[in-house]
Design a protein around this motif. Structure first.
Motif, mmCIF file in Angstrom:
data_model
loop_
_atom_site.group_PDB
_atom_site.id
_atom_site.type_symbol
_atom_site.label_atom_id
_atom_site.label_comp_id
_atom_site.label_asym_id
_atom_site.label_seq_id
_atom_site.Cartn_x
_atom_site.Cartn_y
_atom_site.Cartn_z
ATOM 1 N N SER A 1 0.423 68.529 23.018
ATOM 2 C CA SER A 1 1.071 67.758 24.396
ATOM 3 C C SER A 1 0.764 67.071 25.337
ATOM 4 O O SER A 1 1.431 66.643 26.709
ATOM 5 N N ASP A 51 -0.866 63.992 26.571
ATOM 6 C CA ASP A 51 0.534 62.956 26.933
ATOM 7 C C ASP A 51 1.455 62.905 27.509
ATOM 8 O O ASP A 51 1.852 62.101 28.196
ATOM 9 N N TYR A 52 1.497 64.201 28.568
ATOM 10 C CA TYR A 52 2.167 64.478 29.569
ATOM 11 C C TYR A 52 1.324 63.474 30.809
ATOM 12 O O TYR A 52 0.348 64.407 30.894
ATOM 13 N N GLN A 54 1.052 58.427 35.806
ATOM 14 C CA GLN A 54 2.121 57.635 36.014
ATOM 15 C C GLN A 54 1.193 56.036 36.734
ATOM 16 O O GLN A 54 1.014 55.118 35.869
ATOM 17 N N ARG A 114 -5.433 58.685 32.526
ATOM 18 C CA ARG A 114 -5.557 59.678 31.061
ATOM 19 C C ARG A 114 -5.822 61.066 31.862
ATOM 20 O O ARG A 114 -6.815 61.334 32.330
#
Length: 304
Positions: A108, A111-112, A118, A123
């Motif tokens: 995870s 993904d966080y 954001q 990435r």
């Protein structure tokens, strides 16, 4: 060190119940208690000085019925991630479950993204991954030996070498039930935490043993439990889990007693068979073995 079981009376909530465990160790105001427990489990060279809770206890979650998120997620000053949970009952897939928790936590991280990341559409890269540590406090025996505390990590099978690029997994297991039944002396901080967790619901600030009270974080944990308030939803969940916990303990105790009785009967029957071969009469055999004469007579007929 352990309360007299015949006089055992629960005066506080039980920290082995997962909701209470998270409310005690997973609240912002109790981070020092969690830090003490973590450092008691980690080896000396891996001690941490700061913990950030990733999912702090929130009473509103329970008001909304979110009663399944009862593990504690934290991060230390090095960025290492922790998943800490209390488990009352084992299963055939407990090991796989622990590995799944680790894999989910490790994966995870990719993904966080923070709000800033954001906005920049950044990435995550493999270089940003941190070690993930699962700590399982277990009220059952999972391993077959007498050790109650152990750690698994990735290392070379023959040389025990740990490569820095593979050193991203630590799985700690603390078997509280094994400590309760097999350890009579207390030496380490973890010994003290294990003794406290096993009996915290019967101790008060006035009855907390000296060996435990001298650890400030354990003393604070005991005081927090003594005044812990559960709202209606929390109380319903707690009482259901506590009933299950007590029923399960009673079932296990009954099973143990039955096994002991069966073993004793088997021993008595074996003695009786040997005595029959030696030509002793039923009255003497009954005195030697504690069996009823009817049982001995049945053995004679089986022999024929």
């Amino acid at each position: 060190m352990q309360p007299n079981k015949t006089l055992r009376k629960m005066s506080k909530v039980n920290p082995k119940i997962d909701l209470v465990f998270k409310k005690l160790f997973g609240s912002e105001e109790n981070k020092d208690i969690l830090l003490s427990l973590i450092n008691a489990i980690l080896p000396t060279e891996k001690q941490v000085s700061e913990i950030t809770l990733k999912n702090p206890y929130n009473v509103s979650d329970y008001a909304e019925g979110k009663l399944s998120i009862l593990d504690i997620k934290a991060e230390d000053e090095q960025g290492n991630l922790y998943d800490i949970e209390m488990q009352l009952k084992g299963s055939n897939f407990y090991g796989k479950r622990t590995l799944y928790y680790w894999a989910k936590m490790f994966g995870s991280q990719m993904d966080y993204l923070t709000k800033e990341e954001q906005e920049r559409k950044k990435r995550k890269t493999y270089f940003e991954l941190h070690k993930c540590i699962v700590i399982s406090l277990m009220d059952f025996e999972f391993f077959e030996d007498d050790k109650y505390h152990r750690c698994f990590t990735l290392k070379d099978r023959e040389t025990n070498e740990i490569h820095p690029d593979l050193d991203y997994l630590d799985l700690y297991f603390v078997e509280l039930e094994k400590f309760e039944h097999k350890y009579k002396t207390i030496t380490t901080i973890l010994d003290r935490w294990a003794a406290f967790l096993n009996n915290a619901d019967v101790y008060s600030k006035n009855t907390l043993p000296k060996e435990l009270a001298e650890i400030e974080s354990i003393k604070k944990a005991s005081e927090k439990l003594e005044v812990m308030y559960l709202n209606e939803k929390e109380r319903e969940y707690y009482e259901a889990q506590q009933k299950h916990y007590l029923d399960e303990n009673s079932r296990i105790q009954e099973a143990v007693e039955e096994a002991v009785q069966e073993a004793e009967l088997k021993k008595q029957l074996e003695m009786a068979k040997n005595a029959i071969k030696e030509g002793f009469d039923n009255q003497i055999i009954a005195k030697l073995t504690g069996l009823m004469t009817e049982q001995i007579e049945q053995l004679r007929h089986k022999k024929q």
